[in-house]
Design a protein around this motif. Sequence first.
Motif, short mmCIF file in Angstrom:
data_model
loop_
_atom_site.label_atom_id
_atom_site.label_comp_id
_atom_site.label_asym_id
_atom_site.label_seq_id
_atom_site.Cartn_x
_atom_site.Cartn_y
_atom_site.Cartn_z
N ILE A 88 34.52 100.42 -51.78
CA ILE A 88 34.99 99.05 -52.02
C ILE A 88 34.66 98.22 -50.78
N VAL A 89 33.94 97.14 -51.00
CA VAL A 89 33.59 96.25 -49.90
C VAL A 89 34.28 94.91 -50.12
N LYS A 90 35.17 94.57 -49.19
CA LYS A 90 35.92 93.32 -49.32
C LYS A 90 35.41 92.30 -48.32
N PHE A 91 35.46 91.05 -48.73
CA PHE A 91 35.07 89.97 -47.83
C PHE A 91 36.28 89.57 -47.00
N GLY A 92 36.09 89.54 -45.70
CA GLY A 92 37.21 89.15 -44.86
C GLY A 92 37.07 89.77 -43.50
N ASP A 93 37.93 89.36 -42.62
CA ASP A 93 37.89 89.84 -41.25
C ASP A 93 39.15 90.63 -40.98
N SER A 94 39.06 91.93 -41.18
CA SER A 94 40.26 92.76 -41.02
C SER A 94 39.97 93.92 -40.10
N GLU A 95 39.42 93.60 -38.95
CA GLU A 95 39.11 94.65 -37.99
C GLU A 95 40.39 95.37 -37.57
N GLY A 96 40.28 96.68 -37.44
CA GLY A 96 41.43 97.47 -37.04
C GLY A 96 42.20 97.98 -38.24
N GLU A 97 42.05 97.33 -39.36
CA GLU A 97 42.71 97.80 -40.57
C GLU A 97 41.92 98.97 -41.12
N THR A 98 42.57 100.10 -41.32
CA THR A 98 41.85 101.27 -41.80
C THR A 98 42.35 101.66 -43.17
N GLU A 99 41.59 101.29 -44.17
CA GLU A 99 41.87 101.70 -45.54
C GLU A 99 40.78 102.65 -45.95
N ASP A 100 41.16 103.75 -46.59
CA ASP A 100 40.16 104.71 -47.05
C ASP A 100 39.20 104.06 -48.03
N GLU A 101 37.90 104.32 -47.84
CA GLU A 101 36.88 103.89 -48.79
C GLU A 101 36.77 102.38 -48.90
N VAL A 102 37.42 101.64 -48.00
CA VAL A 102 37.33 100.18 -48.04
C VAL A 102 36.65 99.69 -46.77
N VAL A 103 35.64 98.86 -46.95
CA VAL A 103 34.90 98.29 -45.84
C VAL A 103 35.04 96.77 -45.91
N PHE A 104 35.20 96.15 -44.75
CA PHE A 104 35.29 94.69 -44.72
C PHE A 104 34.02 94.10 -44.14
N ILE A 105 33.50 93.08 -44.79
CA ILE A 105 32.33 92.38 -44.25
C ILE A 105 32.61 90.88 -44.22
N HIS A 106 31.84 90.22 -43.39
CA HIS A 106 32.01 88.77 -43.24
C HIS A 106 31.71 88.05 -44.56
N PRO A 107 32.53 87.07 -44.92
CA PRO A 107 32.33 86.36 -46.20
C PRO A 107 30.95 85.74 -46.34
N GLU A 108 30.30 85.42 -45.21
CA GLU A 108 28.98 84.78 -45.29
C GLU A 108 27.82 85.78 -45.24
N SER A 109 28.15 87.08 -45.25
CA SER A 109 27.09 88.09 -45.18
C SER A 109 26.10 87.91 -46.32
N SER A 110 24.81 88.00 -46.00
CA SER A 110 23.80 87.79 -47.04
C SER A 110 23.38 89.12 -47.67
N GLU A 111 23.67 90.22 -46.97
CA GLU A 111 23.31 91.52 -47.53
C GLU A 111 24.28 92.59 -47.05
N PHE A 112 24.22 93.71 -47.76
CA PHE A 112 25.05 94.85 -47.39
C PHE A 112 24.15 96.08 -47.38
N ASN A 113 24.13 96.76 -46.23
CA ASN A 113 23.26 97.92 -46.09
C ASN A 113 24.02 99.22 -46.38
N VAL A 114 23.49 100.03 -47.29
CA VAL A 114 24.20 101.23 -47.72
C VAL A 114 23.70 102.51 -47.05
#
Length: 172
Positions: A88-114
């Motif tokens: 699960i990739v969520k848009f937002g800035d939640s550094e330090g938050e550790t949720e299993d299987e959840v990654v946070f990326i910047h809302p303006e990101s143009s791509e996501f590298n897998v």
Amino acid sequence: MNAFVAYSIPIKGLKVGFHKFNFNIDSAFFALFEGSPIEIGDLNFSVELDRRSDMLLFDFEMTGYTRTECDRCTAMINLPLEDTRQLIVKFGDSEGETEDEVVFIHPESSEFNVAKYLYEFAVLALPITNVYECQEEANPPCNFEVLRHLSQDESDSNSSSVWDALKNLKDK
Ligand SMILES: [Zn+2]
């Protein structure tokens, strides 16, 4: 990260809904990761992306093999690796938050590298031991001479190992 450009999914402008992708990783890919427990392999990932307004839901389906040494008899075998994973990739800035299987990326990101995740999923799919083909295949490539010595040693003592068996072979 240039070597991983093929593993970037463009997310800017990607319509809400389902999208399918296909990725392949091989020995050259694993060579890019220092200390990779997988060196030789060929794995295919069928990826379904559910693009929502506030997040990306990934379903990965992995099939393929790694070429490795059988832990029991030391023969080289093609060890099948199969797994399914979700990310699960969520848009937002939640550094330090550790949720299993959840990654946070910047809302303006143009791509996501897998690439990093494909690597992790492959490594996580590795079994603790590599003895698959010893049991499962009709015509396993196992070293039966080693296996025969192993079974002899097992009846002799509890401390036998494949290395003892190899030593016995040499001593003959
Ligand atoms: Zn074997």
